[in-house]
Design a protein around this motif. Structure first.
Motif, short mmCIF file in Angstrom:
data_model
loop_
_atom_site.label_atom_id
_atom_site.label_comp_id
_atom_site.label_asym_id
_atom_site.label_seq_id
_atom_site.Cartn_x
_atom_site.Cartn_y
_atom_site.Cartn_z
N ARG A 152 -5.93 -9.38 4.07
CA ARG A 152 -5.46 -8.36 3.13
C ARG A 152 -5.89 -6.96 3.55
O ARG A 152 -5.27 -5.98 3.14
CB ARG A 152 -5.96 -8.67 1.72
N SER A 153 -6.96 -6.85 4.32
CA SER A 153 -7.40 -5.52 4.74
C SER A 153 -6.36 -4.87 5.64
O SER A 153 -5.82 -5.51 6.55
CB SER A 153 -8.71 -5.62 5.52
N LEU A 154 -6.09 -3.59 5.40
CA LEU A 154 -5.13 -2.87 6.22
C LEU A 154 -5.65 -2.77 7.65
O LEU A 154 -6.84 -2.69 7.89
CB LEU A 154 -4.92 -1.45 5.66
N GLY A 212 -4.58 6.31 12.83
CA GLY A 212 -5.84 5.59 13.00
C GLY A 212 -7.06 6.43 12.70
O GLY A 212 -8.19 5.93 12.79
N PHE A 241 -7.84 -3.84 -3.88
CA PHE A 241 -7.78 -5.25 -4.27
C PHE A 241 -8.78 -5.50 -5.38
O PHE A 241 -9.83 -4.85 -5.46
CB PHE A 241 -8.14 -6.15 -3.08
N LYS A 259 -14.06 -6.54 13.28
CA LYS A 259 -14.57 -7.79 12.72
C LYS A 259 -13.86 -8.96 13.36
O LYS A 259 -12.63 -8.95 13.48
CB LYS A 259 -14.31 -7.83 11.20
N GLY A 289 -0.02 -2.90 6.75
CA GLY A 289 -0.13 -1.63 6.04
C GLY A 289 0.06 -0.37 6.86
O GLY A 289 0.08 0.72 6.30
N GLY A 290 0.16 -0.49 8.17
CA GLY A 290 0.51 0.68 8.98
C GLY A 290 -0.64 1.47 9.56
O GLY A 290 -0.41 2.39 10.34
N ILE A 291 -1.88 1.16 9.18
CA ILE A 291 -3.01 1.86 9.80
C ILE A 291 -3.37 1.13 11.09
O ILE A 291 -3.71 -0.05 11.05
CB ILE A 291 -4.24 1.91 8.87
N PRO A 292 -3.27 1.81 12.23
CA PRO A 292 -3.57 1.11 13.49
C PRO A 292 -5.08 0.93 13.68
O PRO A 292 -5.89 1.57 13.01
CB PRO A 292 -2.99 2.04 14.55
N LEU A 325 -2.49 6.28 4.15
CA LEU A 325 -2.24 4.93 3.61
C LEU A 325 -3.44 4.48 2.81
O LEU A 325 -4.59 4.79 3.17
CB LEU A 325 -1.95 3.96 4.76
N ASN A 364 -16.47 3.24 7.03
CA ASN A 364 -15.40 2.31 7.35
C ASN A 364 -14.15 2.56 6.50
O ASN A 364 -13.27 1.70 6.40
CB ASN A 364 -15.86 0.86 7.16
N ARG A 405 -9.51 -1.43 11.37
CA ARG A 405 -8.69 -0.43 10.69
C ARG A 405 -9.21 0.93 11.10
O ARG A 405 -10.39 1.24 10.90
CB ARG A 405 -8.81 -0.61 9.18
N GLY A 406 -8.34 1.73 11.73
CA GLY A 406 -8.78 3.05 12.19
C GLY A 406 -9.95 2.90 13.14
O GLY A 406 -9.91 2.10 14.08
N ASP A 407 -11.02 3.65 12.87
CA ASP A 407 -12.19 3.54 13.76
C ASP A 407 -13.34 2.80 13.07
O ASP A 407 -14.51 2.99 13.39
CB ASP A 407 -12.64 4.92 14.25
N SER A 408 -12.99 1.96 12.09
CA SER A 408 -14.04 1.17 11.44
C SER A 408 -14.55 0.09 12.40
O SER A 408 -14.03 -0.06 13.50
CB SER A 408 -13.48 0.51 10.16
N ASP A 409 -15.55 -0.65 11.95
CA ASP A 409 -16.11 -1.70 12.82
C ASP A 409 -15.06 -2.79 13.08
O ASP A 409 -14.26 -3.11 12.21
CB ASP A 409 -17.32 -2.35 12.13
N PRO A 419 0.82 -1.20 0.00
CA PRO A 419 0.00 0.00 0.00
C PRO A 419 0.86 1.25 0.00
O PRO A 419 1.94 1.25 0.55
CB PRO A 419 -0.76 -0.11 1.32
N TYR A 438 -5.19 6.67 7.92
CA TYR A 438 -4.01 7.42 8.34
C TYR A 438 -3.27 6.66 9.42
O TYR A 438 -3.87 5.87 10.16
CB TYR A 438 -4.43 8.82 8.82
N GLU A 496 4.10 -4.63 5.45
CA GLU A 496 3.71 -3.49 4.62
C GLU A 496 2.46 -3.86 3.82
O GLU A 496 1.57 -3.06 3.61
CB GLU A 496 4.86 -3.12 3.70
N LYS A 497 2.45 -5.11 3.38
CA LYS A 497 1.30 -5.65 2.65
C LYS A 497 1.08 -7.08 3.15
O LYS A 497 2.04 -7.73 3.55
CB LYS A 497 1.62 -5.64 1.15
N GLN A 534 -9.44 0.72 0.26
CA GLN A 534 -9.55 1.16 1.65
C GLN A 534 -8.41 2.12 1.96
O GLN A 534 -7.32 2.01 1.39
CB GLN A 534 -9.53 -0.03 2.60
#
Lengths: 105, 275
Positions: free
Chosen positions: B110-112, A46, A30, B77, B144-147, A26, A72, B71-75, A17, A43, B36-37, A40
């Motif tokens: 695969r999702s960041l 987060g 896919f 899973k 991918g680096g997104i916390p 970032l 999301n 990823r970030g503030d998403s739901d 990415p 940052y 990274e990926k 997707q």
């Protein structure tokens, strides 16, 4: 030497990415294998990328499709037939471009 | 006779005291905690003494294996990976016991974002002491680096919640965590810390016989910290590699099959040299 650093940084940015060094945006996409691509973003702190515009363009820069990241920070778009690029339109210092060749299942 | 018995006991005590004081640790391992990926994961879960490639023990099966992804503030899973778990035999020296591997395809992660892996084993019977142990173990990976949810409780009966991002640690950072029992901080909890000083060799399912650390004395093998009134502990990381933290007996379950149970919380982190 500076040029080498710039080239190296550019190389990193083209890797997937992609990452904007200064602001740590970032972004990745896919191939869903059904004629669509799933993207997707976010940052490195987060924070959400909700609402960021995602643009699909051809090799000449012509815009083929646009969408926005949802709550999301993701979006599904149609996959173009030929060569294409997907851009995360995050504004100055935040814009990131992915080559469609690197968007795989 | 009494004197002789006392002397014998004393000698036994001395002999016991000079044995390496390594600790039981549920190891949850993947080569890297940061990617990274997304890459294929080749994970191992082994109940052993990781500081010196010690005895491998039978953990009593596996109850749960899943990842909480955010990823970030998403739901958040939940991805169940129990179907990916396969029994293997792990061997350290002459010691061997059942352990587990999990092969996870890159496309499944695969999702960041963060993947908080949770491994809940069965119960290990420590015959000599007549007690059971269960070490509920977390390993947090990032793609991918997104916390995401690395600093959120996973809702486990016993767990260590990191207070510093666990997949981007430099050598010399501190690792800080909060020990929770059913979501509540545990004050004065005993936390044991060990370095994985023998390399994990995944091709042969063994730890290398070569110890990377020269321990000057048994006292250095297992470090011990007690949590403060908020259940928080802090550990300075002196060396790159894998560090395990085990909060002992903090879970709510105290008995299994009529015997004492130590329900522990374990987390593994990876530190990297700044070059």
């Amino acid at each position: 030497m500076k040029l080498k650093f710039v080239a190296f940084s550019l190389g990193l940015m083209l890797a997937s990415p992609v990452m904007a060094q200064a602001h740590s945006a970032l972004f990745d996409c896919f191939d869903n294998g059904d004629g669509t691509i799933y993207c997707q973003g976010g940052y490195s702190d987060g924070s959400s990328a909700k609402g960021v515009k995602i643009t699909v363009s051809d090799a000449g820069g012509k815009v083929l499709e646009q969408g926005q990241l949802d709550a999301n920070s993701e979006v599904t778009l149609k996959k173009p037939a030929g060569d294409y690029f997907v851009t995360f339109e995050g504004g100055e210092g935040h814009s990131l471009k992915l080559d469609g060749k690197n968007i795989v299942e | 006779m009494k004197k002789l018995l006392a002397a014998s006991l004393g000698l036994l005590g001395l002999l016991a005291a000079v044995q390496p004081a390594d600790a039981h640790f549920m190891v949850a391992y993947n080569k890297d905690t940061y990617m990274e990926k997304a890459k294929d994961l080749d994970m191992r879960m082994v109940f052993t003494h990781p500081s010196e490639a010690g005895t491998v023990m039978n953990m009593g099966g596996v109850k749960e294996f899943y990842a909480l992804h955010q990823r970030g503030d998403s739901d958040v899973k939940k991805i169940d990976f129990l179907k990916n778990v396969k029994e293997i035999t792990w061997k350290n020296g002459d010691s061997k016991a059942p352990a587990y591997e999990a092969q996870i395809k890159a496309k499944d992660i695969r999702s960041l974002g963060d993947y908080v892996f949770v491994f809940t084993p069965g119960y290990y019977h420590e015959e000599e002491e007549g007690v059971y142990m269960q070490q509920i173990t977390k390993l947090i990976l990032n793609v991918g680096g997104i916390p995401g949810n690395w600093n959120q409780p996973a809702g486990l009966p016993a767990e260590i919640v990191p207070m510093i991002k666990p997949y981007g640690l430099w050598t010399g950072n501190v690792f800080q965590g909060q020990v929770l029992s059913n979501g509540k901080p545990v004050a004065n909890a005993e936390v044991e810390v060990e370095f994985m000083s023998n390399e994990m060799q995944l091709d042969s399912n063994t730890m290398s016989s070569k110890c990377e650390v020269k321990y000057p004395a048994p006292q250095f093998v297992t470090q011990t910290i007690f949590t403060d009134e908020n259940g928080v502990f802090t550990f300075g990381i002196p060396r790159a590699g894998w560090w395990g933290f085990a909060a002992l007996g903090v879970g709510p379950d105290k008995e299994y099959k009529g015997k004492e149970l130590s329900q522990d919380a374990v987390i593994w982190v990876q530190a990297v040299d700044m070059k």
